[in-house]
Write a protein that holds these residues in place. Structure first.
Motif, PDB file in Angstrom:
ATOM      1  N   GLY A   4      -1.819   5.476  -6.668  1.00  0.00           N
ATOM      2  CA  GLY A   4      -2.985   5.442  -5.791  1.00  0.00           C
ATOM      3  C   GLY A   4      -3.918   4.262  -6.019  1.00  0.00           C
ATOM      4  O   GLY A   4      -5.016   4.218  -5.471  1.00  0.00           O
ATOM      5  N   VAL A  52       1.167   6.795   7.970  1.00  0.00           N
ATOM      6  CA  VAL A  52      -0.167   6.637   7.381  1.00  0.00           C
ATOM      7  C   VAL A  52      -0.810   5.334   7.864  1.00  0.00           C
ATOM      8  O   VAL A  52      -1.984   5.304   8.248  1.00  0.00           O
ATOM      9  N   GLY A  99       5.035   6.264   5.113  1.00  0.00           N
ATOM     10  CA  GLY A  99       4.163   5.103   4.909  1.00  0.00           C
ATOM     11  C   GLY A  99       3.746   4.496   6.241  1.00  0.00           C
ATOM     12  O   GLY A  99       2.595   4.100   6.418  1.00  0.00           O
ATOM     13  N   GLU A 110     -14.089   8.832   2.451  1.00  0.00           N
ATOM     14  CA  GLU A 110     -14.031   7.860   1.360  1.00  0.00           C
ATOM     15  C   GLU A 110     -14.860   6.627   1.713  1.00  0.00           C
ATOM     16  O   GLU A 110     -15.655   6.129   0.915  1.00  0.00           O
ATOM     17  N   LYS A 167      -5.588   0.560  -5.726  1.00  0.00           N
ATOM     18  CA  LYS A 167      -5.870  -0.222  -4.528  1.00  0.00           C
ATOM     19  C   LYS A 167      -5.326  -1.656  -4.635  1.00  0.00           C
ATOM     20  O   LYS A 167      -5.039  -2.297  -3.648  1.00  0.00           O
ATOM     21  N   PRO A 226       0.811  -1.224   0.000  1.00  0.00           N
ATOM     22  CA  PRO A 226       0.000   0.000   0.000  1.00  0.00           C
ATOM     23  C   PRO A 226       0.843   1.273   0.000  1.00  0.00           C
ATOM     24  O   PRO A 226       0.411   2.290  -0.549  1.00  0.00           O
ATOM     25  N   MET A 227       2.050   1.215   0.572  1.00  0.00           N
ATOM     26  CA  MET A 227       2.930   2.398   0.535  1.00  0.00           C
ATOM     27  C   MET A 227       3.324   2.699  -0.911  1.00  0.00           C
ATOM     28  O   MET A 227       3.324   3.855  -1.342  1.00  0.00           O
ATOM     29  N   LYS A 272      -4.182   4.821  10.238  1.00  0.00           N
ATOM     30  CA  LYS A 272      -5.329   4.016   9.822  1.00  0.00           C
ATOM     31  C   LYS A 272      -5.754   3.062  10.928  1.00  0.00           C
ATOM     32  O   LYS A 272      -6.928   2.956  11.245  1.00  0.00           O
ATOM     33  N   ASN A 301       1.696   1.817  -3.654  1.00  0.00           N
ATOM     34  CA  ASN A 301       0.523   2.303  -4.383  1.00  0.00           C
ATOM     35  C   ASN A 301       0.223   3.765  -4.070  1.00  0.00           C
ATOM     36  O   ASN A 301      -0.057   4.552  -4.958  1.00  0.00           O
ATOM     37  N   ARG A 302       0.330   4.120  -2.796  1.00  0.00           N
ATOM     38  CA  ARG A 302       0.006   5.484  -2.388  1.00  0.00           C
ATOM     39  C   ARG A 302       1.004   6.478  -2.993  1.00  0.00           C
ATOM     40  O   ARG A 302       0.644   7.574  -3.380  1.00  0.00           O
ATOM     41  N   GLU A 303       2.262   6.056  -3.092  1.00  0.00           N
ATOM     42  CA  GLU A 303       3.283   6.980  -3.614  1.00  0.00           C
ATOM     43  C   GLU A 303       3.343   7.016  -5.134  1.00  0.00           C
ATOM     44  O   GLU A 303       3.979   7.881  -5.708  1.00  0.00           O
TER      45      GLU A 303
END
Ligand SMILES: [Zn+2]
Length: 327
Positions: A142, A189, A186, A289, A144, A134-135, A193, A137-139
């Motif tokens: 985005g 974040v 990362g 979201e 999922k 996920p880190m 969560k 993807n986020r960087e």
């Protein structure tokens, strides 16, 4: 503090043997760890050590053909491996107590924990771990969905100059991807969560010795799902929007405490090894979201039910819904 990038290889067995072993142990054990590979990074993400050990399996002793083909590990190497307890002692010395673990994908750490449970071992130095997928993807874009390590390496132009599916090589590749990411951010974040989880419980987990629920319906009939209380003041929460039954035995509903605000109840039913069911319930602060997705799905469900009701003129009343499935 060190980052320890870890990768595992595990052996598998044929289905009947796996089911029988898991039933006997009352523990999930889909694979048995046969190799631990790790790369140590300092806080500036510089590589400062590497580790590899072959573990001798205790339950699934015969190397699976597919695993042998993939990893190149043969039966003789397995037989010369060290028992998991011994391997973990040595791995612990390598990691020290001040380690933060990084993996590619969500599978390795749960697999290691299942293996430790099967061997009645437990180590607190493994407590802090993060999935880098996920880190990444986020960087980047985005997205999922889960991306392969190869995908991330290609994205950053990292050469594959070592054979893959060796635990140390894979850990090294993962470490080189880590060097391209903002790992500290990362982690922040990811912590934020899980920090949103106000309450979390697993009920009916037969795999760890509890009594499971006979049906998925019974699993979601518990008060933690139907009538949760506020984790702060313990007063009953008011249900603000209806229960959404999503795909894959997942449930969601919006609740609120007068004093402590809105909370989203999320429940997921899974099948235990002994064919009973468990449910994981989480109460969390809903972000925009999540709320939007929940409301969209609720609206779709309503629409779907309305559309189905109309043509249903001459159906036999006997037909029931398709039986629920899990996983
Ligand atoms: Zn409250």
């Amino acid at each position: 503090m060190y980052y320890i990038v870890i990768d595992l290889e595990w052996n598998q067995t044929y289905h009947e043997k796996a089911v029988a072993t898991q039933k006997e142990l009352s523990i999930r054990l889909r694979g048995e760890v046969i190799q631990i590979g790790a790369v140590k990074l300092d806080e500036a993400l510089r590589i400062c050590g590497s580790y590899r050990i072959t573990v001798k399996p205790r339950f699934y002793k015969k190397i699976h053909r597919h695993v042998m083909r993939l990893t190149g590990i043969d039966q003789a190497q397995l037989d010369h491996g060290v028992p998991l307890a011994e391997a973990m002692e040595s791995f612990h010395r390598f990691c020290t107590d001040d380690a933060v673990f990084l993996t590619w994908g969500p599978d390795d750490m749960p697999m290691l924990f299942d293996n430790l449970r099967a061997n009645k071992l437990s180590y607190t130095f493994l407590d802090r771990y993060y999935d880098m997928q996920p880190m990444f993807n986020r960087e980047t874009d985005g997205e999922k969905r889960q991306r392969s390590l190869e995908y991330a390496m290609e994205h950053f132009g990292i050469d594959m100059n070592l054979p893959a599916h060796d635990a140390l090589n894979d850990a090294l590749f993962t470490a080189r991807v880590a060097q391209k990411l903002n790992i500290a951010e990362g982690i922040r974040v990811a912590d934020a969560k899980t920090g949103d989880h106000l309450f979390e419980a697993v009920l009916g987990d037969a795999d760890s010795g509890e009594r499971g629920f006979p049906t998925p319906e019974r699993a979601v009939a518990v008060s933690e799902v139907t009538a949760p209380v506020c984790p702060t003041c313990k007063k009953p929460l008011l249900q603000k929007e209806p229960l959404l039954h999503a795909k894959g035995q997942k449930y969601q509903a919006l609740f609120a405490c007068e004093e402590h605000g809105e909370m989203m109840m999320c429940a997921a039913v899974k099948r235990n090894i002994n064919e009973t069911f468990r449910v994981r319930v989480i109460l969390m602060r809903p972000d925009e979201e999540r709320l939007t997705r929940y409301r969209e799905k609720l609206a779709n469900e309503k629409e779907f039910r309305r559309a189905r009701r109309r043509p249903r003129s001459r159906r036999s009343g006997k037909k029931t819904a398709t039986p629920a499935t899990t996983e």
